[in-house]
Write a protein that holds these residues in place. Structure first.
Motif, PDB file in Angstrom:
ATOM      1  N   UNK A   1       0.859  -1.183   0.000  1.00 31.95           N
ATOM      2  CA  UNK A   1       0.000   0.000   0.000  1.00 31.95           C
ATOM      3  C   UNK A   1       0.900   1.239   0.000  1.00 31.95           C
ATOM      4  N   UNK A   2       1.105   1.783  -1.184  1.00 27.39           N
ATOM      5  CA  UNK A   2       1.995   2.927  -1.346  1.00 27.39           C
ATOM      6  C   UNK A   2       1.694   3.572  -2.693  1.00 27.39           C
ATOM      7  N   UNK A   3       1.992   4.863  -2.857  1.00 28.22           N
ATOM      8  CA  UNK A   3       1.772   5.530  -4.144  1.00 28.22           C
ATOM      9  C   UNK A   3       2.793   5.076  -5.180  1.00 28.22           C
ATOM     10  N   UNK A   4       2.441   5.172  -6.474  1.00 25.99           N
ATOM     11  CA  UNK A   4       3.339   4.694  -7.537  1.00 25.99           C
ATOM     12  C   UNK A   4       4.731   5.309  -7.497  1.00 25.99           C
ATOM     13  N   UNK A   5       4.842   6.560  -7.060  1.00 22.85           N
ATOM     14  CA  UNK A   5       6.161   7.201  -7.056  1.00 22.85           C
ATOM     15  C   UNK A   5       7.121   6.557  -6.056  1.00 22.85           C
ATOM     16  N   UNK A   6       6.609   5.676  -5.193  1.00 24.43           N
ATOM     17  CA  UNK A   6       7.479   5.000  -4.239  1.00 24.43           C
ATOM     18  C   UNK A   6       7.915   3.612  -4.709  1.00 24.43           C
ATOM     19  N   UNK A   7       7.544   3.239  -5.943  1.00 22.59           N
ATOM     20  CA  UNK A   7       7.845   1.892  -6.446  1.00 22.59           C
ATOM     21  C   UNK A   7       9.336   1.599  -6.438  1.00 22.59           C
ATOM     22  N   UNK A   8      10.137   2.519  -6.979  1.00 24.25           N
ATOM     23  CA  UNK A   8      11.577   2.269  -7.087  1.00 24.25           C
ATOM     24  C   UNK A   8      12.216   2.125  -5.713  1.00 24.25           C
TER      25      UNK A   8
ATOM     26  N   UNK B   1       0.849  -0.328 -10.179  1.00 23.42           N
ATOM     27  CA  UNK B   1      -0.443  -0.617  -9.536  1.00 23.42           C
ATOM     28  C   UNK B   1      -1.013  -1.957 -10.001  1.00 23.42           C
ATOM     29  N   UNK B   2      -1.564  -2.717  -9.060  1.00 29.57           N
ATOM     30  CA  UNK B   2      -2.141  -4.021  -9.380  1.00 29.57           C
ATOM     31  C   UNK B   2      -3.524  -3.808  -9.982  1.00 29.57           C
ATOM     32  N   UNK B   3      -3.819  -4.411 -11.153  1.00 29.05           N
ATOM     33  CA  UNK B   3      -5.087  -4.135 -11.834  1.00 29.05           C
ATOM     34  C   UNK B   3      -6.330  -4.358 -10.978  1.00 29.05           C
ATOM     35  N   UNK B   4      -6.346  -5.408 -10.163  1.00 28.40           N
ATOM     36  CA  UNK B   4      -7.553  -5.706  -9.373  1.00 28.40           C
ATOM     37  C   UNK B   4      -7.716  -4.751  -8.194  1.00 28.40           C
ATOM     38  N   UNK B   5      -6.603  -4.266  -7.686  1.00 34.17           N
ATOM     39  CA  UNK B   5      -6.637  -3.318  -6.557  1.00 34.17           C
ATOM     40  C   UNK B   5      -5.664  -2.187  -6.874  1.00 34.17           C
ATOM     41  N   UNK B   6      -6.081  -1.212  -7.672  1.00 32.66           N
ATOM     42  CA  UNK B   6      -5.169  -0.165  -8.155  1.00 32.66           C
ATOM     43  C   UNK B   6      -4.515   0.669  -7.064  1.00 32.66           C
ATOM     44  N   UNK B   7      -5.029   0.601  -5.843  1.00 34.03           N
ATOM     45  CA  UNK B   7      -4.408   1.372  -4.769  1.00 34.03           C
ATOM     46  C   UNK B   7      -3.232   0.628  -4.135  1.00 34.03           C
ATOM     47  N   UNK B   8      -2.909  -0.561  -4.645  1.00 30.35           N
ATOM     48  CA  UNK B   8      -1.741  -1.294  -4.158  1.00 30.35           C
ATOM     49  C   UNK B   8      -0.731  -1.474  -5.294  1.00 30.35           C
ATOM     50  N   UNK B   9       0.546  -1.512  -4.931  1.00 29.66           N
ATOM     51  CA  UNK B   9       1.621  -1.752  -5.889  1.00 29.66           C
ATOM     52  C   UNK B   9       1.987  -3.230  -5.889  1.00 29.66           C
ATOM     53  N   UNK B  10       2.329  -3.736  -7.070  1.00 30.51           N
ATOM     54  CA  UNK B  10       2.644  -5.156  -7.233  1.00 30.51           C
ATOM     55  C   UNK B  10       4.141  -5.308  -7.493  1.00 30.51           C
ATOM     56  N   UNK B  11       4.773  -6.262  -6.794  1.00 30.43           N
ATOM     57  CA  UNK B  11       6.193  -6.558  -6.978  1.00 30.43           C
ATOM     58  C   UNK B  11       6.380  -8.053  -7.182  1.00 30.43           C
TER      59      UNK B  11
END
Length: 208
Positions: free
Chosen positions: A16-23, A46-56
């Motif tokens: 659970x983080x904004x896209x700018x924190x992915x790296x 962002x994960x397609x099913x839950x766009x408010x979460x980041x996928x790794x």
């Protein structure tokens, strides 16, 4: 115990983080997992099913066995389920980083890495198994690599089999790696309705 030459622990993580924190999160995951082995971490956005979460996606080559690594990471094994999932609301605590919300894990151990991956177009060699299936010389598409874990063969000696998609057959077939040879082409296999022609060309790629 003889370590399998090819060892892979894979992790799918949701944070659970904004896209700018992915790296920054990917870098943190690499550092946190580095004591366990060689790490490659991919930030998928962002994960397609839950766009408010980041996928790794994480690929980890452990120093020892894959099972020892997974136990060290806090996962448990159940015969009827496999490796446990982790979810913060259920399990509490923190897994690798406070932002991580959920995690799934799995393992692969074999004599060598699989030669083929999902979507590879391959030609079927002549063998007794291929003749029985009527596939000698056919070009087919690899679905998933797998190996038989219900034998006495240790992980260091396992070899690969593959599900393959065949033109005009609804069900996939199953062939050993030695029965397949590359033709140098790949296709997008899943997420679309596909038909594979004898020439290896995919037809009917409308999204499902």
């Amino acid at each position: 115990m003889v370590l399998a030459p090819y060892r892979l622990v894979w992790l799918a993580l949701w944070a659970q983080a904004p896209p700018e924190e992915s790296a920054a999160l990917a870098a943190h995951l690499r550092a946190a997992l580095a004591p366990h082995g060689e790490v490659v971490a991919h930030a998928r956005g962002p994960f397609p099913r839950t766009p408010d979460t980041l996928h790794f996606d994480v690929e980890l080559t452990p120093h020892g066995t894959t099972s020892a690594c997974l136990h060290a990471l806090g996962f448990s094994w159940r015969e009827d389920f496999g490796w446990s999932d982790w979810e913060r609301p259920v399990d509490g605590g923190v897994f690798l980083h406070p932002a991580v919300y959920g995690a799934r894990a799995g393992e692969l151990e074999a004599a060598a890495a699989p030669l083929f991956g999902t979507g590879d177009v391959v030609r079927v060699r002549d063998s007794g198994e291929a003749r029985a299936l009527g596939l000698v010389g056919a070009e087919v598409i690899v679905g998933h690599p797998a190996y038989d874990t219900d034998t006495d063969i240790g992980p260091a000696y396992r070899t690969w089999r593959y599900s393959v998609h065949v033109e005009a057959r609804d069900e996939t077939e199953d062939l050993h790696e030695r029965d397949l040879e590359p033709v140098g082409r790949r296709v997008e296999l899943y997420g679309a309705s596909l038909r594979v022609g004898p020439d290896g060309v995919v037809r009917g790629t409308a999204e499902t």
